[in-house]
Design an enzyme around this catalytic site. Sequence first.
Site, PDB file in Angstrom:
ATOM      1  CE  LYS A 192      -2.293  -0.929   3.846  1.00 32.96           C
ATOM      2  NZ  LYS A 192      -1.676  -2.200   4.227  1.00 32.96           N
TER       3      LYS A 192
ATOM      4  NE  ARG B 285      -4.085  -0.883  10.022  1.00 32.03           N
ATOM      5  CZ  ARG B 285      -3.004  -0.344   9.463  1.00 32.03           C
ATOM      6  NH1 ARG B 285      -2.997   0.898   9.085  1.00 32.03           N
ATOM      7  NH2 ARG B 285      -1.934  -1.087   9.278  1.00 32.03           N
TER       8      ARG B 285
ATOM      9  NE  ARG C 215       1.863  -4.193  11.490  1.00 33.94           N
ATOM     10  CZ  ARG C 215       2.767  -3.906  10.548  1.00 33.94           C
ATOM     11  NH1 ARG C 215       3.994  -4.393  10.632  1.00 33.94           N
ATOM     12  NH2 ARG C 215       2.454  -3.136   9.543  1.00 33.94           N
TER      13      ARG C 215
ATOM     14  NE  ARG D  35       7.107  -2.892   5.655  1.00 34.07           N
ATOM     15  CZ  ARG D  35       5.780  -2.842   5.721  1.00 34.07           C
ATOM     16  NH1 ARG D  35       5.078  -2.401   4.699  1.00 34.07           N
ATOM     17  NH2 ARG D  35       5.163  -3.249   6.815  1.00 34.07           N
TER      18      ARG D  35
ATOM     19  NE  ARG E 294       6.381  -0.315   9.834  1.00 32.99           N
ATOM     20  CZ  ARG E 294       5.187  -0.262   9.236  1.00 32.99           C
ATOM     21  NH1 ARG E 294       5.081   0.243   8.018  1.00 32.99           N
ATOM     22  NH2 ARG E 294       4.114  -0.681   9.846  1.00 32.99           N
TER      23      ARG E 294
HETATM   24  P1  AMP Z   1       0.906   0.910   8.855  1.00 34.51           P
HETATM   25  O1  AMP Z   1       2.124   1.727   8.598  1.00 34.51           O
HETATM   26  O2  AMP Z   1      -0.276   1.340   8.046  1.00 34.51           O
HETATM   27  O3  AMP Z   1       1.162  -0.581   8.756  1.00 34.51           O
HETATM   28  O4  AMP Z   1       0.489   1.180  10.379  1.00 34.51           O
HETATM   29  C1  AMP Z   1       1.364   0.899  11.448  1.00 34.51           C
HETATM   30  C2  AMP Z   1       0.596   0.895  12.759  1.00 34.51           C
HETATM   31  O5  AMP Z   1      -0.002   2.183  12.978  1.00 34.51           O
HETATM   32  C3  AMP Z   1      -0.555  -0.086  12.851  1.00 34.51           C
HETATM   33  O6  AMP Z   1      -0.128  -1.399  13.195  1.00 34.51           O
HETATM   34  C4  AMP Z   1      -1.397   0.559  13.959  1.00 34.51           C
HETATM   35  O7  AMP Z   1      -0.809   0.364  15.222  1.00 34.51           O
HETATM   36  C5  AMP Z   1      -1.265   2.050  13.619  1.00 34.51           C
HETATM   37  N1  AMP Z   1      -2.305   2.492  12.664  1.00 34.51           N
HETATM   38  C6  AMP Z   1      -2.082   2.976  11.413  1.00 34.51           C
HETATM   39  N2  AMP Z   1      -3.248   3.295  10.829  1.00 34.51           N
HETATM   40  C7  AMP Z   1      -4.219   2.988  11.710  1.00 34.51           C
HETATM   41  C8  AMP Z   1      -5.631   3.059  11.680  1.00 34.51           C
HETATM   42  N3  AMP Z   1      -6.304   3.513  10.612  1.00 34.51           N
HETATM   43  N4  AMP Z   1      -6.324   2.653  12.789  1.00 34.51           N
HETATM   44  C9  AMP Z   1      -5.677   2.209  13.875  1.00 34.51           C
HETATM   45  N5  AMP Z   1      -4.351   2.097  13.965  1.00 34.51           N
HETATM   46  C10 AMP Z   1      -3.615   2.483  12.900  1.00 34.51           C
END
Ligand code: AMP
Length: 235
Positions: free
Chosen positions: A13, A104, A187, A143, A176
């Site tokens: 994404k 999400r 996750r 990554r 990360r």
């Molecule tokens: P990502 O970079 O999109 O994989 O997001 C990393 C982390 O940020 C996720 O595992 C959540 O802890 C938090 N996070 C990001 N976007 C959201 C969202 N829309 N709702 C809740 N937590 C989020």
Amino acid sequence: MNIILLGYPGSGKGTQAEALSAELSMEHISTGDLFREEITKGTPLGLRVSEYLAGGKLVDDKTVLEVISSKLEKPEIQEKSKEGEKSEKEEKFVNGFLFDGFPRTVEQAEALDSLLSSKKMELDAVIFLNVDEADVVERISSRRVCPKCSKVYNVISSPPQKENICDACGGELLFREDDKPAVIEKRMMVYKDLTEPLISYYHANGVFYEIQARGDATAITENIISLIKAEISKS
Ligand code: AMP
């Protein structure tokens, strides 16, 4: 045009959103990047959310929605909805929002619907990046991200020119914390429980599109752009 990219963690994404926002002049909104920036800066919001990210849990909907609505309230973003005026900012944001990692949960999706309709905006498409779970786990292990500009690399398929250094800003690339195997497992579970139901939600709304997201990232971007040109922009 407002678009959501949906898919497993590691489905590409972020990479696709970056390429598409540059190509289509859209405003890329990544809630994950926003939270990571706040954590790096040590702001009160960053301190509040850091445990959620470290544990692979979702940040509570209220906090996420506050962040999103303040993003949509930014003066330069509002400016784009004014008809007939041509400013530089308007040019930059003319093609709307590209949401990456948001919504999400079904609750977030419902709140986004209300937020967009209160601003007389519409959601044009939800593009699901379809990849196998085994592929994403493998992809995540290679990554790396730049903590300064959030650019994403894959050390096997799209490495930086200089090992471990960001091509765009010279930052030192990191693995990360939440990409470690134990957190990734969590996750994935969270995705299946809380995010996967969005597939039926958006199917029912008639804005759902699916793209096979395995393989070369540039070819996938081209497929998404063709889809947008052929299907979404005419509807
Ligand atoms: P990502 O970079 O999109 O994989 O997001 C990393 C982390 O940020 C996720 O595992 C959540 O802890 C938090 N996070 C990001 N976007 C959201 C969202 N829309 N709702 C809740 N937590 C989020």
